[in-house]
Write a protein that holds these residues in place. Structure first.
Motif, mmCIF file in Angstrom:
data_model
loop_
_atom_site.group_PDB
_atom_site.id
_atom_site.type_symbol
_atom_site.label_atom_id
_atom_site.label_comp_id
_atom_site.label_asym_id
_atom_site.label_seq_id
_atom_site.Cartn_x
_atom_site.Cartn_y
_atom_site.Cartn_z
ATOM 1 N N VAL A 45 0.938 -1.247 0.108
ATOM 2 C CA VAL A 45 -0.062 -0.149 0.022
ATOM 3 C C VAL A 45 0.807 1.118 -0.117
ATOM 4 O O VAL A 45 1.725 1.540 1.070
ATOM 5 N N PRO A 46 1.033 1.918 -1.008
ATOM 6 C CA PRO A 46 2.057 2.803 -1.196
ATOM 7 C C PRO A 46 1.854 4.069 -0.086
ATOM 8 O O PRO A 46 0.884 4.351 0.105
ATOM 9 N N GLY A 47 3.126 4.051 0.521
ATOM 10 C CA GLY A 47 3.145 5.208 1.615
ATOM 11 C C GLY A 47 2.514 4.936 2.944
ATOM 12 O O GLY A 47 2.513 5.576 4.071
ATOM 13 N N VAL A 48 2.151 3.505 2.962
ATOM 14 C CA VAL A 48 1.322 3.039 4.210
ATOM 15 C C VAL A 48 1.958 2.052 4.914
ATOM 16 O O VAL A 48 2.188 1.848 5.963
#
Length: 123
Positions: A45-48
């Protein structure tokens, strides 16, 4: 990490075979086998978050393939191109469960061969 192990049968057709020009052959073949190895599942999950799962090494599925090979040989050296289409039915671990899916791949191999074991006739 996926290892495809197969056994099969092929039929070779000689297009021409002369002492001066060499030998050109075409082979059709069919194979069956198993897929083994470790399956890795990754969720990003990009950035998460980043999460992955690696299943243990085991038999992951069964496969069948059809293919063909074109080979030119002159003396003890040969050049070839080999292509096949592999259909696999896969089943392996996926996070807290399992996953089933069909996998199709079409590898193409270009190569050079050297015949080291042909016995020469003595005069």
């Amino acid at each position: 990490m996926n290892l495809i192990t197969q056994i099969g049968y092929g039929r070779q057709f000689v297009i021409f075979d002369t002492k001066k020009a060499g030998k050109l052959s075409y082979t059709v073949k069919g194979d069956i086998g198993i897929n083994t190895g470790k399956a890795r599942s990754v969720q990003i999950v990009p950035g998460v978050a980043w999460d992955d799962y690696i299943d243990e090494a085991k038999v992951q599925g069964f496969n069948a393939s059809i293919g063909h090979k074109l080979e030119y040989q002159r003396g003890i050296v040969s050049l070839f191109v080999d292509q096949k289409t592999i259909y696999s039915k896969m089943h392996h671990g996926f996070y807290d469960g399992t996953i089933d899916y069909n996998l199709r791949s079409t590898p193409t191999t270009f190569g050079i061969g050297i015949d080291l074991f042909t016995k020469k006739k003595k005069k």
